[in-house]
Scaffold this motif. Structure first.
Motif, PDB file in Angstrom:
ATOM      1  N   ILE A   1       0.833  -1.204   0.000  1.00  3.03           N
ATOM      2  CA  ILE A   1       0.000   0.000   0.000  1.00  3.03           C
ATOM      3  C   ILE A   1       0.870   1.256   0.000  1.00  3.03           C
ATOM      4  O   ILE A   1       0.608   2.221  -0.725  1.00  3.03           O
ATOM      5  N   SER A   2       1.936   1.240   0.818  1.00  2.00           N
ATOM      6  CA  SER A   2       2.790   2.426   0.901  1.00  2.00           C
ATOM      7  C   SER A   2       3.519   2.681  -0.415  1.00  2.00           C
ATOM      8  O   SER A   2       3.810   3.824  -0.760  1.00  2.00           O
ATOM      9  N   GLY A   3       3.807   1.621  -1.156  1.00  2.00           N
ATOM     10  CA  GLY A   3       4.435   1.797  -2.460  1.00  2.00           C
ATOM     11  C   GLY A   3       3.511   2.468  -3.453  1.00  2.00           C
ATOM     12  O   GLY A   3       3.951   3.211  -4.332  1.00  2.00           O
ATOM     13  N   LEU A   4       2.206   2.210  -3.313  1.00  2.00           N
ATOM     14  CA  LEU A   4       1.219   2.812  -4.206  1.00  2.00           C
ATOM     15  C   LEU A   4       0.809   4.207  -3.739  1.00  2.00           C
ATOM     16  O   LEU A   4       0.316   5.010  -4.538  1.00  2.00           O
ATOM     17  N   ALA A   5       0.991   4.469  -2.443  1.00  2.00           N
ATOM     18  CA  ALA A   5       0.590   5.766  -1.879  1.00  2.00           C
ATOM     19  C   ALA A   5       1.668   6.238  -0.907  1.00  2.00           C
ATOM     20  O   ALA A   5       1.496   6.185   0.316  1.00  2.00           O
ATOM     21  N   PRO A   6       2.811   6.707  -1.419  1.00  2.00           N
ATOM     22  CA  PRO A   6       3.935   7.077  -0.555  1.00  2.00           C
ATOM     23  C   PRO A   6       3.662   8.275   0.343  1.00  2.00           C
ATOM     24  O   PRO A   6       4.441   8.551   1.265  1.00  2.00           O
ATOM     25  N   ASP A   7       2.550   8.999   0.095  1.00  2.00           N
ATOM     26  CA  ASP A   7       2.218  10.151   0.925  1.00  2.00           C
ATOM     27  C   ASP A   7       1.511   9.747   2.221  1.00  2.00           C
ATOM     28  O   ASP A   7       1.315  10.575   3.107  1.00  2.00           O
ATOM     29  N   ILE A   8       1.130   8.474   2.346  1.00  2.00           N
ATOM     30  CA  ILE A   8       0.471   8.003   3.568  1.00  2.00           C
ATOM     31  C   ILE A   8       1.532   7.585   4.583  1.00  2.00           C
ATOM     32  O   ILE A   8       2.510   6.929   4.239  1.00  2.00           O
ATOM     33  N   LYS A   9       1.318   7.930   5.850  1.00  5.16           N
ATOM     34  CA  LYS A   9       2.195   7.534   6.945  1.00  5.16           C
ATOM     35  C   LYS A   9       1.501   6.458   7.779  1.00  5.16           C
ATOM     36  O   LYS A   9       0.333   6.617   8.134  1.00  5.16           O
ATOM     37  N   PHE A  10       2.225   5.381   8.078  1.00  2.00           N
ATOM     38  CA  PHE A  10       1.666   4.262   8.831  1.00  2.00           C
ATOM     39  C   PHE A  10       2.381   4.114  10.173  1.00  2.00           C
ATOM     40  O   PHE A  10       3.614   4.219  10.243  1.00  2.00           O
ATOM     41  N   THR A  11       1.613   3.848  11.221  1.00  4.69           N
ATOM     42  CA  THR A  11       2.184   3.453  12.510  1.00  4.69           C
ATOM     43  C   THR A  11       1.820   1.999  12.757  1.00  4.69           C
ATOM     44  O   THR A  11       0.631   1.651  12.797  1.00  4.69           O
ATOM     45  N   PHE A  12       2.841   1.158  12.912  1.00  3.70           N
ATOM     46  CA  PHE A  12       2.676  -0.297  13.014  1.00  3.70           C
ATOM     47  C   PHE A  12       2.725  -0.677  14.503  1.00  3.70           C
ATOM     48  O   PHE A  12       3.787  -0.706  15.114  1.00  3.70           O
ATOM     49  N   PHE A  13       1.549  -0.952  15.089  1.00  2.00           N
ATOM     50  CA  PHE A  13       1.443  -1.285  16.504  1.00  2.00           C
ATOM     51  C   PHE A  13       1.619  -2.792  16.704  1.00  2.00           C
ATOM     52  O   PHE A  13       0.829  -3.590  16.188  1.00  2.00           O
ATOM     53  N   SER A  14       2.637  -3.170  17.469  1.00  2.00           N
ATOM     54  CA  SER A  14       2.872  -4.585  17.731  1.00  2.00           C
ATOM     55  C   SER A  14       3.749  -4.732  18.967  1.00  2.00           C
ATOM     56  O   SER A  14       4.141  -3.743  19.600  1.00  2.00           O
ATOM     57  N   LEU A  15       4.068  -5.974  19.331  1.00  2.00           N
ATOM     58  CA  LEU A  15       4.938  -6.239  20.463  1.00  2.00           C
ATOM     59  C   LEU A  15       6.358  -5.806  20.141  1.00  2.00           C
ATOM     60  O   LEU A  15       6.785  -5.812  18.981  1.00  2.00           O
ATOM     61  N   SER A  16       7.119  -5.472  21.168  1.00  2.00           N
ATOM     62  CA  SER A  16       8.478  -4.982  20.953  1.00  2.00           C
ATOM     63  C   SER A  16       9.342  -6.019  20.252  1.00  2.00           C
ATOM     64  O   SER A  16      10.135  -5.681  19.367  1.00  2.00           O
ATOM     65  N   ARG A  17       9.186  -7.298  20.616  1.00  3.26           N
ATOM     66  CA  ARG A  17      10.026  -8.325  19.987  1.00  3.26           C
ATOM     67  C   ARG A  17       9.695  -8.473  18.503  1.00  3.26           C
ATOM     68  O   ARG A  17      10.584  -8.732  17.681  1.00  3.26           O
ATOM     69  N   THR A  18       8.421  -8.318  18.152  1.00  6.14           N
ATOM     70  CA  THR A  18       8.025  -8.389  16.744  1.00  6.14           C
ATOM     71  C   THR A  18       8.581  -7.202  15.969  1.00  6.14           C
ATOM     72  O   THR A  18       9.160  -7.356  14.888  1.00  6.14           O
ATOM     73  N   ASN A  19       8.403  -6.019  16.524  1.00  4.03           N
ATOM     74  CA  ASN A  19       8.908  -4.826  15.847  1.00  4.03           C
ATOM     75  C   ASN A  19      10.426  -4.845  15.706  1.00  4.03           C
ATOM     76  O   ASN A  19      10.970  -4.429  14.684  1.00  4.03           O
TER      77      ASN A  19
END
Length: 459
Positions: free
Chosen positions: A34-52
């Motif tokens: 999705i970000s490749g198709l819409a580089p103007d969008i900002k995403f925050t990826f919420f997950s566990l610290s070990r996953t991130n």
């Protein structure tokens, strides 16, 4: 806020991840697309610290400038020691706290940014994301894998009404639209059909099936021609279904592997090794990042490969002591490595069959590179995927008896690599391969659905 100032603020999207098994890497791949198709969008990826830490460390940060990780609590009590085996208890503890944990984290990030998120994307397992999105007054986009298992989860109550008693495992599922009498209750996850609906996994799957019809969009990593009738049934039950796959064909996505893994592949020289083999002659073997064969089956499959003289490449993360004594010294026709780039391997002309656990990602990748399958499913949706491979698309076979024996493995490998049955499976999967490529082409249906999805997220 003035209209001029509002226009300068990029769209911000919250992404809620189910941090177990292969879900994190699959969701991140979706967000990267999705970000490749819409580089103007900002995403925050919420997950566990070990996953991130795993997903966003080192070279994995390449191409992720507009995707930022944010750590959330895992829900585990202080001093908790997880039991060995499948993390069922950890999943239950995580899910108990996750609704409040994610909601709190979203508010923290919004306070840091100084403005609100405009959309919420979640793994479909996180059914409560719909309630959070409703409070935020934003669209809820949820992400799923294969169409047929999704229909099963939407119909859990009907399935339990028709089947849900012990001893009914052989009951046919032809009462479900799009299912023939060749599908059995035993093909479904047991949490859907039998047992306590209040167990953590069963409750999660049941709640998901009830909540998904309220989602703004359910995005599925598949293509319409893969399972047309089931797709039509899903469209009747969901507000909006968008088939956006196969995602690994959509565009070049930065690898989700580490430098060490890239070096491992280079060091092992798998592609160069495959170059030395005839077309469609090698068995590629992998059972995913979570599933593992019992030692007795590892030994049986190894003995079959050795006795049958089948060239093989085996991606193996288990205990090498499970192999028969002297196997590596005696066997020069095969290669056992700890990791491979599966897409590159399946796309090599020498691969004749994929011996797999039948996770959806593996099935889809096998289809898109025209490789028939031998299936040994373990749990979750793998049995249902295997049955579809066998009876819907007819592009593979389940291992005889459901577990590997030396005799059964030799028989399956001979059929897939040498006999007419294997040639017919290869012809059929070649048709699906072509349809998959058309779906992600410039005017393909998946391409259109991806564009529609980006517009919904931007809105």
């Amino acid at each position: 806020m003035s209209p001029k100032l509002a226009a300068t603020i990029p769209q911000n999207v919250a992404v809620l991840n189910f941090p177990f098994a292969s879900h994190p890497s699959s969701l991140l791949r979706f967000i990267r697309t999705i970000s490749g198709l819409a580089p103007d969008i900002k995403f925050t990826f919420f997950s566990l610290s070990r996953t991130n830490s795993s997903l966003f460390s080192g070279s994995n940060n390449k191409g992720l400038d507009n995707i930022k990780p944010y750590d959330v609590w895992d829900g585990l009590p202080e001093g908790y020691v997880p039991p060995s085996g499948h993390p069922l208890e950890q999943i239950g503890l995580f899910l108990d706290k996750a609704p409040c944990t994610f909601e709190r984290a979203i508010k923290e990030v919004e306070a840091e940014m100084g403005h609100k998120f405009g959309c919420l994307i979640s793994d479909a397992f996180l059914w409560f994301s719909g309630d959070i999105a409703e409070k935020m007054q934003v669209p809820w986009v949820t992400v799923w894998s294969g169409p047929r298992p999704l229909l099963v989860h939407l119909e859990t109550d009907i399935i339990r009404e028709k089947v849900g008693a012990p001893g009914q495992e052989d009951k046919t599922l032809d009462f479900l639209p799009g299912f023939s009498d060749e599908f059995r209750a035993s093909d479904l996850p047991k949490e859907v059909v039998f047992g306590d609906i209040e167990s953590p996994l069963a409750r999660m799957l049941h709640s998901m099936g009830q909540k998904l019809p309220q989602a703004t969009v359910v995005a599925v990593n598949s293509f319409e021609a893969m399972d047309f009738k089931v797709t039509e049934e899903l469209k009747k039950r969901l507000q909006k279904l968008l088939l956006v796959g196969p995602l690994h064909l959509v565009r070049p996505v930065p690898s989700v592997v580490s430098d060490e893994e890239e070096e491992e592949e280079e060091k092992d020289g798998c592609l160069q090794w495959l170059d030395k083999h005839k077309p469609a002659s090698v068995a590629y073997i992998s059972f995913g990042s979570v599933g593992a064969l019992p030692p007795i089956e590892v030994a049986a499959l190894a003995e079959a490969l050795e006795e049958g003289g089948f060239p093989f490449l085996w991606s193996f993360r288990g205990n090498l002591e499970d192999f028969p004594k002297g196997f590596f010294e005696r066997t020069s026709i095969g290669k056992v490595v700890p990791w491979v780039n599966q897409v590159q391997i399946l796309n090599h002309a020498s691969i004749g069959v994929f011996v797999t656990h039948c996770g959806w990602k593996s099935v889809l990748e096998s289809v898109t590179y025209g490789v028939p399958m031998i299936g040994r499913p373990h749990f979750a949706d793998q049995n249902l995927n295997m049955r579809s491979v066998e009876v819907v698309w007819k592009i593979g076979m389940r291992i005889e008896g459901g577990v590997f024996t030396k005799t059964g493995a030799i028989k399956a490998l001979e059929q897939a690599l040498s006999l007419e049955q294997g040639k017919e499976m290869r012809r059929r999967v070649g048709v699906l391969k072509q349809l998959a490529q058309e779906a992600v082409g410039p005017n393909g249906r998946s391409t259109q659905d991806l564009k529609a999805l980006v517009q919904i997220i931007k809105s």
